[in-house]
Design a protein around this motif. Structure first.
Motif, PDB file in Angstrom:
ATOM      1  N   ARG A 121      22.361  36.055  30.824  1.00  0.00           N
ATOM      2  CA  ARG A 121      21.247  36.014  31.785  1.00  0.00           C
ATOM      3  C   ARG A 121      21.478  36.948  32.964  1.00  0.00           C
ATOM      4  O   ARG A 121      20.890  36.762  34.033  1.00  0.00           O
ATOM      5  CB  ARG A 121      21.087  34.571  32.291  1.00  0.00           C
ATOM      6  CG  ARG A 121      20.750  33.615  31.168  1.00  0.00           C
ATOM      7  CD  ARG A 121      21.202  32.200  31.498  1.00  0.00           C
ATOM      8  NE  ARG A 121      21.301  31.413  30.277  1.00  0.00           N
ATOM      9  CZ  ARG A 121      20.554  30.365  30.013  1.00  0.00           C
ATOM     10  NH1 ARG A 121      19.699  29.918  30.899  1.00  0.00           N
ATOM     11  NH2 ARG A 121      20.679  29.722  28.881  1.00  0.00           N
ATOM     12  N   ASP A 122      22.393  37.905  32.800  1.00  0.00           N
ATOM     13  CA  ASP A 122      22.685  38.877  33.858  1.00  0.00           C
ATOM     14  C   ASP A 122      23.231  38.221  35.125  1.00  0.00           C
ATOM     15  O   ASP A 122      22.946  38.664  36.248  1.00  0.00           O
ATOM     16  CB  ASP A 122      21.442  39.721  34.196  1.00  0.00           C
ATOM     17  CG  ASP A 122      21.198  40.804  33.151  1.00  0.00           C
ATOM     18  OD1 ASP A 122      22.191  41.357  32.638  1.00  0.00           O
ATOM     19  OD2 ASP A 122      20.022  41.084  32.853  1.00  0.00           O
ATOM     20  N   ILE A 123      23.978  37.144  34.916  1.00  0.00           N
ATOM     21  CA  ILE A 123      24.652  36.517  36.063  1.00  0.00           C
ATOM     22  C   ILE A 123      26.138  36.852  35.952  1.00  0.00           C
ATOM     23  O   ILE A 123      26.779  36.555  34.936  1.00  0.00           O
ATOM     24  CB  ILE A 123      24.413  34.990  36.077  1.00  0.00           C
ATOM     25  CG1 ILE A 123      22.919  34.727  36.346  1.00  0.00           C
ATOM     26  CG2 ILE A 123      25.292  34.307  37.119  1.00  0.00           C
ATOM     27  CD1 ILE A 123      22.492  33.294  36.228  1.00  0.00           C
ATOM     28  N   LEU A 124      26.662  37.505  36.972  1.00  0.00           N
ATOM     29  CA  LEU A 124      28.081  37.868  36.997  1.00  0.00           C
ATOM     30  C   LEU A 124      28.901  36.595  37.161  1.00  0.00           C
ATOM     31  O   LEU A 124      28.576  35.752  38.001  1.00  0.00           O
ATOM     32  CB  LEU A 124      28.339  38.819  38.182  1.00  0.00           C
ATOM     33  CG  LEU A 124      29.786  39.221  38.454  1.00  0.00           C
ATOM     34  CD1 LEU A 124      30.337  40.118  37.352  1.00  0.00           C
ATOM     35  CD2 LEU A 124      29.904  39.934  39.807  1.00  0.00           C
TER      36      LEU A 124
ATOM     37  N   ALA B 164      33.845  42.435  25.990  1.00  0.00           N
ATOM     38  CA  ALA B 164      32.891  41.356  26.314  1.00  0.00           C
ATOM     39  C   ALA B 164      31.656  41.892  27.023  1.00  0.00           C
ATOM     40  O   ALA B 164      30.659  41.163  27.180  1.00  0.00           O
ATOM     41  CB  ALA B 164      33.572  40.298  27.179  1.00  0.00           C
ATOM     42  N   GLN B 165      31.700  43.157  27.429  1.00  0.00           N
ATOM     43  CA  GLN B 165      30.495  43.744  28.057  1.00  0.00           C
ATOM     44  C   GLN B 165      29.280  43.585  27.155  1.00  0.00           C
ATOM     45  O   GLN B 165      28.156  43.395  27.627  1.00  0.00           O
ATOM     46  CB  GLN B 165      30.731  45.238  28.337  1.00  0.00           C
ATOM     47  CG  GLN B 165      31.745  45.513  29.430  1.00  0.00           C
ATOM     48  CD  GLN B 165      32.177  46.975  29.465  1.00  0.00           C
ATOM     49  OE1 GLN B 165      31.928  47.730  28.514  1.00  0.00           O
ATOM     50  NE2 GLN B 165      32.838  47.379  30.541  1.00  0.00           N
ATOM     51  N   LYS B 166      29.537  43.630  25.843  1.00  0.00           N
ATOM     52  CA  LYS B 166      28.400  43.571  24.911  1.00  0.00           C
ATOM     53  C   LYS B 166      27.708  42.202  24.935  1.00  0.00           C
ATOM     54  O   LYS B 166      26.565  42.075  24.483  1.00  0.00           O
ATOM     55  CB  LYS B 166      28.848  43.936  23.491  1.00  0.00           C
ATOM     56  CG  LYS B 166      29.822  42.970  22.854  1.00  0.00           C
ATOM     57  CD  LYS B 166      30.115  43.365  21.399  1.00  0.00           C
ATOM     58  CE  LYS B 166      31.089  42.418  20.730  1.00  0.00           C
ATOM     59  NZ  LYS B 166      32.450  42.447  21.247  1.00  0.00           N
TER      60      LYS B 166
ATOM     61  N   VAL C  63      26.133  47.758  34.447  1.00  0.00           N
ATOM     62  CA  VAL C  63      26.995  47.818  35.631  1.00  0.00           C
ATOM     63  C   VAL C  63      28.462  47.787  35.214  1.00  0.00           C
ATOM     64  O   VAL C  63      29.287  48.579  35.696  1.00  0.00           O
ATOM     65  CB  VAL C  63      26.705  46.615  36.569  1.00  0.00           C
ATOM     66  CG1 VAL C  63      27.700  46.574  37.716  1.00  0.00           C
ATOM     67  CG2 VAL C  63      25.280  46.675  37.077  1.00  0.00           C
ATOM     68  N   CYS C  64      28.789  46.871  34.299  1.00  0.00           N
ATOM     69  CA  CYS C  64      30.195  46.731  33.886  1.00  0.00           C
ATOM     70  C   CYS C  64      30.672  47.989  33.178  1.00  0.00           C
ATOM     71  O   CYS C  64      31.821  48.408  33.349  1.00  0.00           O
ATOM     72  CB  CYS C  64      30.366  45.513  32.977  1.00  0.00           C
ATOM     73  SG  CYS C  64      30.097  43.976  33.861  1.00  0.00           S
TER      74      CYS C  64
ATOM     75  N   PRO D 227      35.222  44.081  32.993  1.00  0.00           N
ATOM     76  CA  PRO D 227      34.594  43.053  32.149  1.00  0.00           C
ATOM     77  C   PRO D 227      33.507  42.320  32.942  1.00  0.00           C
ATOM     78  O   PRO D 227      33.501  42.384  34.176  1.00  0.00           O
ATOM     79  CB  PRO D 227      35.750  42.119  31.804  1.00  0.00           C
ATOM     80  CG  PRO D 227      36.760  42.324  32.877  1.00  0.00           C
ATOM     81  CD  PRO D 227      36.576  43.706  33.423  1.00  0.00           C
ATOM     82  N   PRO D 228      32.622  41.590  32.266  1.00  0.00           N
ATOM     83  CA  PRO D 228      31.559  40.876  32.989  1.00  0.00           C
ATOM     84  C   PRO D 228      32.015  39.536  33.552  1.00  0.00           C
ATOM     85  O   PRO D 228      31.231  38.801  34.150  1.00  0.00           O
ATOM     86  CB  PRO D 228      30.492  40.666  31.907  1.00  0.00           C
ATOM     87  CG  PRO D 228      31.262  40.638  30.630  1.00  0.00           C
ATOM     88  CD  PRO D 228      32.487  41.483  30.805  1.00  0.00           C
ATOM     89  N   VAL D 229      33.294  39.214  33.341  1.00  0.00           N
ATOM     90  CA  VAL D 229      33.855  37.942  33.782  1.00  0.00           C
ATOM     91  C   VAL D 229      35.109  38.289  34.574  1.00  0.00           C
ATOM     92  O   VAL D 229      36.030  38.890  34.029  1.00  0.00           O
ATOM     93  CB  VAL D 229      34.219  37.091  32.545  1.00  0.00           C
ATOM     94  CG1 VAL D 229      34.922  35.821  32.949  1.00  0.00           C
ATOM     95  CG2 VAL D 229      32.983  36.778  31.726  1.00  0.00           C
ATOM     96  N   LEU D 230      35.142  37.910  35.845  1.00  0.00           N
ATOM     97  CA  LEU D 230      36.214  38.391  36.715  1.00  0.00           C
ATOM     98  C   LEU D 230      37.205  37.284  37.078  1.00  0.00           C
ATOM     99  O   LEU D 230      36.821  36.247  37.639  1.00  0.00           O
ATOM    100  CB  LEU D 230      35.620  38.994  37.995  1.00  0.00           C
ATOM    101  CG  LEU D 230      34.586  40.118  37.804  1.00  0.00           C
ATOM    102  CD1 LEU D 230      34.176  40.679  39.168  1.00  0.00           C
ATOM    103  CD2 LEU D 230      35.104  41.230  36.901  1.00  0.00           C
ATOM    104  N   HIS D 231      38.468  37.534  36.759  1.00  0.00           N
ATOM    105  CA  HIS D 231      39.550  36.586  37.044  1.00  0.00           C
ATOM    106  C   HIS D 231      39.989  36.803  38.491  1.00  0.00           C
ATOM    107  O   HIS D 231      40.537  37.839  38.828  1.00  0.00           O
ATOM    108  CB  HIS D 231      40.706  36.868  36.081  1.00  0.00           C
ATOM    109  CG  HIS D 231      41.782  35.826  36.063  1.00  0.00           C
ATOM    110  ND1 HIS D 231      42.232  35.161  37.186  1.00  0.00           N
ATOM    111  CD2 HIS D 231      42.520  35.326  35.033  1.00  0.00           C
ATOM    112  CE1 HIS D 231      43.189  34.305  36.841  1.00  0.00           C
ATOM    113  NE2 HIS D 231      43.379  34.393  35.540  1.00  0.00           N
TER     114      HIS D 231
END
Ligand code: SF4
Ligand code: MSK
Length: 641
Positions: free
Chosen positions: A483-486, A507-509, A518-519, A525-529
């Motif tokens: 849903r395009d939520i970072l 995981a960008q896909k 953006v990523c 990645p679209p998920v940031l630790h």
């Protein structure tokens, strides 16, 4: 095909490495958290609803929320009083755990600054200068150690502040509008009720002691007052103890940088001495990882026929050394027993928090040395090697030596290491995010304003045996990306995401078109630790920086939080300080508050108006993502974007 089906069908975990290990546990009869949970069924429904009280010896008292039993405790306490008191005590314990962690780091910084500790150093002088500037400490023309001593003093004073003013770290870090809103709320409640109700924390220790006092027999029985103090105490964690831990650890151990690491049980090495660090405090684990690389220990490992000493992490101390030293991540909370069951762990070294006491018994079935190190976390059956930061190098070396000595006792016939690992790009501190954006938050803000990124979700928390391990983490995260939520986050959620490959560039896909673009452009990645549990303060800092940049309150921003699979009292404190900071927070499993209708209403409805943040519960991860997206979209439209 059968393999895939077995994994899909295992109600205990979605992680294939865990499923493989659970098959071994089933075959060998190893006790584990899932099996012990089954034996606890049915669990007490009074406890689940929060309506049991054993605060005094006239109790324990239980209130049946369906009105079929007594409606009051022996003293006359209502269900709401009991629920609110229990909640407040959870918040106090959770906040205290994080804050006491922060205290130790502050005391260490002071010792390094005055020269009484030479085992640690100022590793990141730039961060020292940045923190000093934030706190208003003069830096020009001064010695580094003088500045460090001043920073340590301000931090230490936050714990014992006896004045009525809010603690200094909060004053200097909380965004202006949030601070004003909480101050205004205190004023408005005083005017309307004639009673003081505080939200801005004064001293870190004071707010926890305040809860212990007001929940003593015969004190505060008012649900709103008790909830308000729970939020205030939790804010002393988020903008106090945890923030101090994060900022000062960065100064002493280095601010994490973006790096690529491996996650899951496959980081254990059959031919090496494996040392697992587990718990929360990197003052120990960073030293263990450092000393494992010494020439002396390398030679000692080779002398017993091992390739090297391989330090890997679990839970949050694992996250700390993962982000700073690139140490491999063996897993999250529910992986701790599974790691020992591989038969390849020569030592598991623990400090504080989230350590199953069952690990001692399990380790005794293997050659594994289970080593406790903290006076605050002793476990019967463990080998205790007391850690002392003033002799850190020597003690960390002794721990490594203990693991090396255990290696020859390993029964090679019992060793089974699941081959699973995933690559994860980690280390997204606020500093690194700013660097990736070219030194300013404006590009991120522009992307949010244009709708390319709809909003940001911060996910935190644990594994909980009531939820299939990592299932909620994975599905919720994937749904939000679509849903395009970072998605940003910490703790055992971050480990789940890393193990699932959600922190890999591939995981960008999975992301929606805006976030994906953006990523790809930034190479992230679209998920940031963002780190460990105490590093939830990094999320607050990011939210605060955006709010201040736009001159709005955090509660105006399209931000939302979640603690799926939450377990600990620390997660209660984190959720409460998010809410107190103006961020709506999703929870699953159910928190023990539903037996108190007034408390439930305050936290899920009234808090919206009072604080701009509130709690909501949802069992289904897709429905939770729907709700989170709805909140993000509502906030966007309120901002006119
Ligand atoms: Fe029962 Fe009241 Fe005592 Fe709690 S404080 S155990 S409700 S009598
Ligand atoms: S370790 S508090 S189980 S995230 Fe921070 Fe994991 Fe939760 Fe502990």
């Amino acid at each position: 095909m059968d393999e895939v089906k077995a994994i899909k069908d295992d109600h205990r975990s979605v992680d294939p490495a865990a499923v493989e290990m659970l098959r071994i546990a089933d075959r060998e009869g190893y006790s584990n958290v899932w099996e012990r949970y089954e034996k606890q069924q049915p669990q007490c429904s009074y406890g689940q609803l929060g309506t049991c009280c054993r605060i005094c010896s006239m109790g324990p008292c239980r209130i049946d929320p369906f009105g079929e039993g007594p409606t009051h405790g022996v003293c006359g306490a209502t269900a709401d009083t009991i629920v609110a008191r229990n909640l407040a005590r959870m918040a106090a314990v959770g906040s205290s755990s994080h804050s006491d962690h922060g205290r130790k780091v502050a005391l260490l910084l002071r010792a390094v600054a005055n020269g009484t500790n030479t085992d640690y150093h100022i590793t990141d002088p730039d961060k020292l200068m940045a923190v000093a500037a934030r706190l208003g400490i003069p830096t020009a023309g001064r010695q580094q150690m003088e500045i460090a001593a001043d920073v340590a003093k301000v931090a230490i004073d936050c714990f014992g502040n006896q004045e009525e003013e809010p603690l200094v770290f909060l004053q200097k870090y909380m965004p202006v509008k949030r601070f004003e809103r909480l101050k205004e709320l205190e004023r408005a409640l005083y005017e309307s009720t004639g009673a003081k109700t505080g939200f801005l924390p004064r001293g870190i220790d004071r707010e926890a002691v305040d809860i212990l006092h007001r929940t003593h027999f015969g004190c505060d029985h008012d649900p709103l007052s008790l909830v308000a103090q729970s939020i205030r105490c939790s804010l002393s964690d988020g903008w106090g103890g945890s923030l101090i831990a994060t900022e000062l650890q960065d100064i002493l151990l280095g601010t994490p940088t973006i790096k690529s690491v491996k996650a899951n049980l496959g980081v254990l090495e059959e031919e090496s001495v494996n040392v697992v660090v587990h718990g929360h405090e990197p003052i120990l684990s960073a030293k263990v990882a450092e000393m494992a690389l010494s020439a002396e220990n390398r030679q000692a490992a080779e002398a017993v026929g091992a390739k090297r000493v391989n330090v890997v992490g679990l839970c949050c101390t694992g996250n700390e050394v993962l982000l700073r030293q690139g140490v491999g991540m063996a897993g999250n909370e529910s992986h701790s027993e599974l790691a020992i069951m591989t038969g390849a762990v020569d030592a598991m070294v623990v400090d504080v928090q989230c350590i199953f006491p069952a690990l001692a018994d399990l380790a005794s079935c293997f050659h594994t040395k289970f080593i406790t190190t903290s006076e605050q976390a002793k476990i019967p059956g463990a080998l205790h090697i007391q850690f002392d930061e003033h002799h850190a190098d020597v003690i960390a070396s002794r721990i490594i030596k203990t693991a090396i000595d255990a290696f020859p006792n390993r029964n090679k016939g019992r060793v089974y290491i699941p081959k699973h690992t995933a690559t994860a790009v980690v280390g997204f501190t606020v500093e690194e995010i700013l660097k990736a954006l070219g030194g300013t938050l404006q590009p991120l803000i522009d992307l949010i304003v244009s709708g390319t990124i709809k909003g940001v979700a911060g996910i935190v928390g644990c594994n909980n045996v009531k939820v299939q391990q990592d299932h909620f983490h994975r599905v919720l995260t994937t749904e939000l990306l679509k849903r395009d939520i970072l998605v940003i986050g910490t703790g055992c959620w971050a480990v789940a995401a890393a193990k699932a490959g959600l922190m890999d560039l591939s995981a960008q896909k999975l992301a929606g078109p805006g976030l994906k673009a953006v990523c790809k452009q930034l190479g992230i990645p679209p998920v940031l630790h963002m780190g460990s549990c105490v590093d939830c303060s990094r999320m607050l800092n990011l939210a605060g920086a955006i709010a201040d940049h736009l001159k709005v309150d955090i509660s105006d921003l399209p931000l939302v939080g979640s603690a799926p699979e939450w377990t600990t009292e620390k997660a209660v404190a984190i959720g409460a300080y998010f809410v107190g900071s103006g961020i709506p927070v999703h929870l699953w499993p159910l928190p023990p508050i539903l037996g108190g209708p007034a408390v439930t209403k305050i936290l899920t409805q009234d808090a919206k108006d009072l604080l701009g943040g509130w709690f909501f519960v949802e069992e289904d991860p897709v429905a939770a993502a729907d709700q989170m997206e709805r909140i993000v979209m509502q906030r966007r439209s309120a901002l006119g974007i």
